[in-house]
Design a protein around this motif. Structure first.
Motif, PDB file in Angstrom:
ATOM      1  N   ALA A 118       0.834  -1.208   0.000  1.00  0.00           N
ATOM      2  CA  ALA A 118       0.000   0.000   0.000  1.00  0.00           C
ATOM      3  C   ALA A 118       0.866   1.255   0.000  1.00  0.00           C
ATOM      4  O   ALA A 118       0.540   2.248  -0.661  1.00  0.00           O
ATOM      5  N   ALA A 119       1.992   1.211   0.742  1.00  0.00           N
ATOM      6  CA  ALA A 119       2.895   2.371   0.771  1.00  0.00           C
ATOM      7  C   ALA A 119       3.441   2.627  -0.621  1.00  0.00           C
ATOM      8  O   ALA A 119       3.565   3.771  -1.063  1.00  0.00           O
ATOM      9  N   ARG A 120       3.749   1.556  -1.334  1.00  0.00           N
ATOM     10  CA  ARG A 120       4.269   1.687  -2.706  1.00  0.00           C
ATOM     11  C   ARG A 120       3.184   2.236  -3.629  1.00  0.00           C
ATOM     12  O   ARG A 120       3.430   3.125  -4.448  1.00  0.00           O
ATOM     13  N   ALA A 121       1.965   1.716  -3.468  1.00  0.00           N
ATOM     14  CA  ALA A 121       0.872   2.115  -4.371  1.00  0.00           C
ATOM     15  C   ALA A 121       0.519   3.593  -4.215  1.00  0.00           C
ATOM     16  O   ALA A 121       0.170   4.248  -5.185  1.00  0.00           O
ATOM     17  N   ARG A 122       0.645   4.119  -3.002  1.00  0.00           N
ATOM     18  CA  ARG A 122       0.215   5.510  -2.787  1.00  0.00           C
ATOM     19  C   ARG A 122       1.360   6.506  -3.009  1.00  0.00           C
ATOM     20  O   ARG A 122       1.162   7.711  -2.862  1.00  0.00           O
ATOM     21  N   SER A 123       2.555   5.999  -3.347  1.00  0.00           N
ATOM     22  CA  SER A 123       3.736   6.866  -3.440  1.00  0.00           C
ATOM     23  C   SER A 123       3.987   7.364  -4.862  1.00  0.00           C
ATOM     24  O   SER A 123       3.797   6.631  -5.836  1.00  0.00           O
ATOM     25  N   ALA A 183      16.234   0.211  -6.481  1.00  0.00           N
ATOM     26  CA  ALA A 183      16.503  -1.004  -5.705  1.00  0.00           C
ATOM     27  C   ALA A 183      17.935  -1.429  -5.985  1.00  0.00           C
ATOM     28  O   ALA A 183      18.395  -1.393  -7.126  1.00  0.00           O
ATOM     29  N   VAL A 184      18.659  -1.809  -4.919  1.00  0.00           N
ATOM     30  CA  VAL A 184      20.075  -2.151  -5.045  1.00  0.00           C
ATOM     31  C   VAL A 184      20.303  -3.573  -4.535  1.00  0.00           C
ATOM     32  O   VAL A 184      19.902  -3.912  -3.419  1.00  0.00           O
ATOM     33  N   THR A 185      20.950  -4.399  -5.355  1.00  0.00           N
ATOM     34  CA  THR A 185      21.394  -5.697  -4.859  1.00  0.00           C
ATOM     35  C   THR A 185      22.840  -5.928  -5.326  1.00  0.00           C
ATOM     36  O   THR A 185      23.434  -5.068  -5.963  1.00  0.00           O
ATOM     37  N   GLY A 186      23.418  -7.076  -4.985  1.00  0.00           N
ATOM     38  CA  GLY A 186      24.803  -7.372  -5.350  1.00  0.00           C
ATOM     39  C   GLY A 186      25.471  -8.153  -4.233  1.00  0.00           C
ATOM     40  O   GLY A 186      24.944  -8.229  -3.121  1.00  0.00           O
ATOM     41  N   LEU A 198       7.407  -6.306  -4.413  1.00  0.00           N
ATOM     42  CA  LEU A 198       6.837  -5.303  -3.505  1.00  0.00           C
ATOM     43  C   LEU A 198       7.359  -3.911  -3.863  1.00  0.00           C
ATOM     44  O   LEU A 198       6.622  -2.939  -3.879  1.00  0.00           O
ATOM     45  N   VAL A 199       8.668  -3.848  -4.150  1.00  0.00           N
ATOM     46  CA  VAL A 199       9.344  -2.540  -4.321  1.00  0.00           C
ATOM     47  C   VAL A 199       9.004  -1.891  -5.671  1.00  0.00           C
ATOM     48  O   VAL A 199       8.850  -0.675  -5.758  1.00  0.00           O
ATOM     49  N   ARG A 200       8.894  -2.693  -6.729  1.00  0.00           N
ATOM     50  CA  ARG A 200       8.645  -2.217  -8.101  1.00  0.00           C
ATOM     51  C   ARG A 200       9.458  -0.946  -8.417  1.00  0.00           C
ATOM     52  O   ARG A 200       8.923   0.140  -8.623  1.00  0.00           O
ATOM     53  N   PRO A 201      10.779  -1.096  -8.457  1.00  0.00           N
ATOM     54  CA  PRO A 201      11.653   0.076  -8.648  1.00  0.00           C
ATOM     55  C   PRO A 201      11.620   0.624 -10.077  1.00  0.00           C
ATOM     56  O   PRO A 201      11.291  -0.105 -11.016  1.00  0.00           O
TER      57      PRO A 201
END
Ligand SMILES: Nc1ncnc2c1ncn2[C@@H]1O[C@H](COP(=O)(O)OP(=O)(O)OP(=O)(O)O)[C@@H](O)[C@H]1O
Ligand SMILES: [Mg+2]
Length: 466
Positions: free
Chosen positions: A106-111, A117-120, A186-189
């Motif tokens: 929900a936080a992502r949807a309303r933002s 997003a960072v990985t490695g 969730l993040v959908r960067p």
């Protein structure tokens, strides 16, 4: 300032039931916490059940045991999945981890934030902190705390994103296939960045190719039109590029010594680079080519978000080395580089290069790298090359796998080997002299922090008696 989560919004996000407290006024939470030791007044306490069976024994605790303590510390409310004996507003859901993920979604949807997003295998937190500085120069920026990069850390960080954030940066980690896929969903960067691919968690993956494929899952969650950022110097770059294309990333860009963001020159923190064809010059407050490389990735992310790269780059002057990841301190005429937080072959090589660039007698104190699989000894012995490249004068080693390196070390470079970090301290102290530069690095489990503490104590005592 508006609340992060009102009870109405939290109920709508989770489909939970509000019980307890004053039903008429509900609650307004200004943050989230899963640990009552660090909970601040006004936060929503999420009672996660962290119990698991290890070798037939239950380890970890159930957060529901701490709900009463959360209210004592003035939590605004608690997210729970069973009855608890506590006075305060409770948001009841079937499963609290699922409830936390619902808040995150929900936080992502309303933002309206632009999200990275960072990985490695190494450099996630470093790159995230560089991005925090770079993006904060352009607008309100929300970031994951610490290394909160796992199945609860990512939703916790996302659910804590304020509506007002213009930018957000999330660290995503993994130790098995499918983990990044579900977290990035969730993040959908708008930008997904891989820092490095290195033999870490080899015990679970077997090969670096498998690690590259698992990390590439981050591209599958890109928002439409999103950009995949890949380290050009990695031997796995072609594989990562192919995976990014397979995931239909709208843009696939690279950074490193070559690529869309490329390093033209590096000299003691001063970086000259070209980013999407434009020259950029900046200074990083922390030294090291690997830091410069992380900064290039971060600035390419800024460029991909149409941010002002020059202003973002200027902010990197304030980037200080992080504790346990390159932070330095003086100990009675000796300079200590504290890299005790973690280690794998890539970060060992990066840290040894830092030592090589230092002035003074160069001393490396290295502990076992964990989770290296069947070829662990070969990976440890392979550190000889970066040790020699760095012109390291003396090497002190601890841990069973470091014996393999000890056996290949020429006698002139041998300091001492010991089974544990604590056992290594006396020989190290005897050898040290003013003017030395000492790099201390190993996996967290190898507890090189014991060596760091001993060097600090020693310096404090000498300071006190001086
Ligand atoms: N680009 C890089 N390449 C290789 N090593 C790096 C790079 N950036 C940082 N490092 C090294 O990796 C170490 C760990 O850095 P950092 O904490 O940023 O990694 P992380 O990926 O967040 O680790 P974790 O998985 O434990 O959260 C640093 O101390 C540094 O030595
Ligand atoms: Mg981290």
């Amino acid at each position: 300032m508006s609340a992060l989560w009102t009870s109405d919004d939290a109920v709508a996000a989770t489909l939970g039931t509000l019980v307890g407290g004053d039903p008429a006024s509900g609650f307004a939470a200004n943050g989230l916490s899963i640990d009552t030791r660090s909970l601040k007044p006004g936060e929503l306490f999420v009672a996660l059940d962290a119990r698991e069976k290890v070798d037939g024994k239950i380890v970890g605790r159930d957060g529901h045991e701490f709900v009463a303590a959360a209210f004592e510390k003035q939590a605004a409310a608690a997210l729970v999945s069973r009855d608890v004996d506590a006075k305060g507003p409770l948001l009841q859901v079937a499963n609290t981890l699922r409830g936390l993920e619902d808040l995150a979604r929900a936080a992502r949807a309303r933002s309206d934030a632009k999200i990275v997003a960072v990985t490695g295998s190494a450099g996630k937190t470093t790159t995230k902190e560089i991005l925090r500085l770079a993006l904060s120069a352009l607008g309100t920026t929300h970031c994951s705390a610490a290394s909160y990069n796992n199945h609860w850390g990512v939703p916790l960080s996302l659910a804590a994103m304020p509506k007002s954030a213009r930018y957000a940066v999330f660290e995503i980690g993994m130790n098995h296939f499918g983990e990044i896929r579900s977290l990035v969903g969730l993040v959908r960067p708008h930008v997904a960045l891989i820092t490095t691919i290195a033999p870490a968690h080899l015990e679970f993956f077997g090969t670096c190719e498998a690690i590259a494929d698992a990390k590439s899952e981050i591209f599958e969650g890109l928002a439409p039109g999103g950009a995949a950022l890949i380290p050009s110097d990695s031997p796995y770059a072609p594989r990562l590029i192919a995976r990014a294309r397979q995931s239909h990333a709208a843009q696939v860009l690279t950074f490193g010594e070559t690529g869309d963001a490329r390093l033209l020159s590096y000299d003691d923190g001063h970086v000259r680079a070209e980013i999407l064809g434009r020259p950029v010059e900046f200074h990083t407050g922390a030294p090291g080519r690997h830091i410069a490389n992380n900064a290039l990735g971060a600035l390419l992310a800024v460029a991909s978000l149409d941010g002002d790269v020059l202003n973002a780059a200027a902010a990197l002057r304030d980037f200080a080395p992080l504790r346990g990841r390159g932070a330095r301190f003086g100990a009675g005429g000796i300079e200590v580089i504290d890299e005790s937080y973690n280690a794998n072959p890539a970060s060992m090589a990066a840290a040894l290069a830092l030592l090589g660039a230092s002035k003074g007698r160069r001393i490396a104190v290295l502990g076992d790298m964990r989770e290296m699989g069947d070829d662990a000894d070969a990976h440890h012995a392979g550190l000889l090359k970066p040790i020699e490249d760095a012109k390291t004068d003396l090497v002190f080693l601890c841990g069973e796998h470091m014996k393999a390196l000890w056996n290949t070390l020429p006698a002139a470079r041998r300091g001492a080997w010991a089974a544990t970090s604590a056992d290594l301290v006396p020989a190290l102290k005897l050898a040290l002299q003013a003017g030395d530069v000492v790099l201390v690095k190993g996996s967290n489990g190898t507890r090189l922090s014991v060596v760091i503490d001993a060097l600090r104590d020693d310096a404090a005592k000498r300071g006190a008696s001086a």
